[in-house]
Scaffold this motif. Structure first.
Motif, mmCIF file in Angstrom:
data_model
loop_
_atom_site.group_PDB
_atom_site.id
_atom_site.type_symbol
_atom_site.label_atom_id
_atom_site.label_comp_id
_atom_site.label_asym_id
_atom_site.label_seq_id
_atom_site.Cartn_x
_atom_site.Cartn_y
_atom_site.Cartn_z
ATOM 1 N N GLY A 108 0.676 -1.280 -0.027
ATOM 2 C CA GLY A 108 0.100 0.034 0.064
ATOM 3 C C GLY A 108 0.738 1.008 -0.079
ATOM 4 O O GLY A 108 0.484 2.200 -0.748
ATOM 5 N N ILE A 173 -5.575 0.820 5.936
ATOM 6 C CA ILE A 173 -6.624 0.089 5.247
ATOM 7 C C ILE A 173 -7.727 -0.415 5.967
ATOM 8 O O ILE A 173 -8.926 -0.003 5.628
ATOM 9 C CB ILE A 173 -6.141 -0.890 4.395
ATOM 10 C CG1 ILE A 173 -5.273 -0.354 3.324
ATOM 11 C CG2 ILE A 173 -7.106 -2.008 3.723
ATOM 12 C CD1 ILE A 173 -4.199 -1.410 2.487
ATOM 13 N N ILE A 319 -4.610 -4.678 -3.590
ATOM 14 C CA ILE A 319 -4.589 -3.332 -2.646
ATOM 15 C C ILE A 319 -4.668 -2.159 -3.645
ATOM 16 O O ILE A 319 -5.189 -1.104 -3.142
ATOM 17 C CB ILE A 319 -3.190 -3.510 -2.090
ATOM 18 C CG1 ILE A 319 -3.168 -4.695 -1.025
ATOM 19 C CG2 ILE A 319 -2.964 -2.351 -1.121
ATOM 20 C CD1 ILE A 319 -4.179 -4.712 0.070
ATOM 21 N N LEU A 323 -7.179 0.764 -2.311
ATOM 22 C CA LEU A 323 -6.947 2.106 -1.787
ATOM 23 C C LEU A 323 -7.785 2.903 -2.856
ATOM 24 O O LEU A 323 -8.208 4.216 -2.194
ATOM 25 C CB LEU A 323 -5.402 2.181 -2.076
ATOM 26 C CG LEU A 323 -4.393 1.568 -1.056
ATOM 27 C CD1 LEU A 323 -2.678 1.773 -1.576
ATOM 28 C CD2 LEU A 323 -4.457 1.966 0.244
#
Length: 330
Positions: A108, A173, A319, A323
């Motif tokens: 991330g 997250i 991911i 995001l």
């Protein structure tokens, strides 16, 4: 006599040749010979006290218990969700005696920090562990349950500050997913990132934030000592020995686990890549590593070679989507 002298010379040459073969160890790594030939270094790309640091030092201890005899050194390179350390690793092209601990947080952080280097530039070695996240508050906090924390969070999300690891990592997250699940705009989460678990823990214990999020293992000692209260864990099941419901049990429809692994610099020789894989596999198979998993509450999620490489590519894609959905990247 001449024949005997020639025979002696021939025997001497045979011994020299044999000695050279033995010294080479059959090419080192893949044959299990002389790899590593010098100190093995493990980079923890964060400040001391966090999950990467804990994993690196657990690996160091187990490796030095009989897997390698050349010594293992752990060093820290903090900041930017591990991307500063990642850049250093990528610049160590061909260095077969260097590993870097990494994981979901880094996947991330590469996006949120707009890193110029990516995990595609590394040599994947192994995925090691997975771990549920915990949402905690100081023991003196007025929040006794997750419901109470969520109620204030929904009423005024900006006033409920949440400490965790680097921006874009697993902790943020999870905060975003919880916000989305309870009807709060993830962009309004008052998330305060720290480069290492030690710094985040100090902020939580010092009452500088309302709550904290991190891996269960990073909070377990403080929870056991009665300094922190766990309100919920993020996995599919409760964590053994921890008196806390899962998020789903607490009425928040979210499930997420963190994972950690190790990568090496790019452009390794086949023998060095195989040697690092062999060393990490022997570590994983040892009783010492099993003990470390149990002590830290880590799940065994071992993957090596092409399987880990494929997983890493899939995880980066997943991911990036998460995001974007949470508004953390454009």
């Amino acid at each position: 006599m001449r024949w005997m002298r020639l025979s002696a010379v021939g025997l001497g040459l045979m011994l020299v040749v044999a000695g050279c073969v033995n010294d080479s160890g059959g090419g080192g790594a893949s044959g299990g010979g002389d790899f590593p030939s010098r100190t093995l270094r493990i980079m923890a790309p964060a400040s001391p006290g966090g999950g990467w640091d804990q994993t690196s030092r657990a690996a160091q201890q187990v490796l030095e218990q009989g897997v390698v005899d050349t010594g293992v050194e752990v060093f820290n390179v903090p900041q930017a969700g591990g991307t500063v350390g990642l850049a250093q690793l990528v610049n160590e092209k061909g260095n077969g005696h260097l590993l870097m601990t990494m994981g979901l947080v880094m996947v991330g952080a590469i996006q949120t920090n707009k890193s110029q280097v990516t995990l595609d530039q590394t040599t994947p070695i192994a995925r090691l562990t997975s771990e549920a996240e915990a949402i905690v508050v100081p023991s003196k906090s007025r929040y006794q349950t997750l419901d109470e924390l969520v109620a204030d969070f929904k009423a005024n999300p900006g006033k409920v500050s949440i400490a965790g690891g680097s921006a874009g990592g697993t902790d943020q997250i999870l905060a975003g997913l919880v916000a989305k699940a309870v009807g709060v705009d993830p962009k309004k989460v008052n998330y305060i990132p720290y480069s290492g678990g030690g710094e985040a823990l100090a902020a939580i214990l010092g009452g500088k934030v309302a709550a904290g999020i991190s891996g269960v293992g990073e909070f377990s000692d403080q929870i056991e000592a009665g300094k922190l209260r766990a309100l919920a864990v993020s996995g599919a099941e409760r964590v053994e020995g921890l008196d806390a419901p899962t998020l789903k049990e607490a009425g928040v429809d979210v499930e997420l686990v963190n994972w950690r692994g190790m990568v090496a610099p790019p452009e390794l020789s086949d023998s060095d890549r195989d040697g690092l894989t062999r060393v990490v596999t022997e570590m994983h198979d040892s009783q010492g590593w099993k003990d470390a998993l149990a002590k830290n509450g880590w799940e065994d999620s071992f993957l090596v070679g092409e399987e880990f490489k494929r997983f890493l590519a899939e995880e980066q894609s997943r991911i990036n989507t998460v995001l974007a959905d949470l508004g953390l990247v454009g």
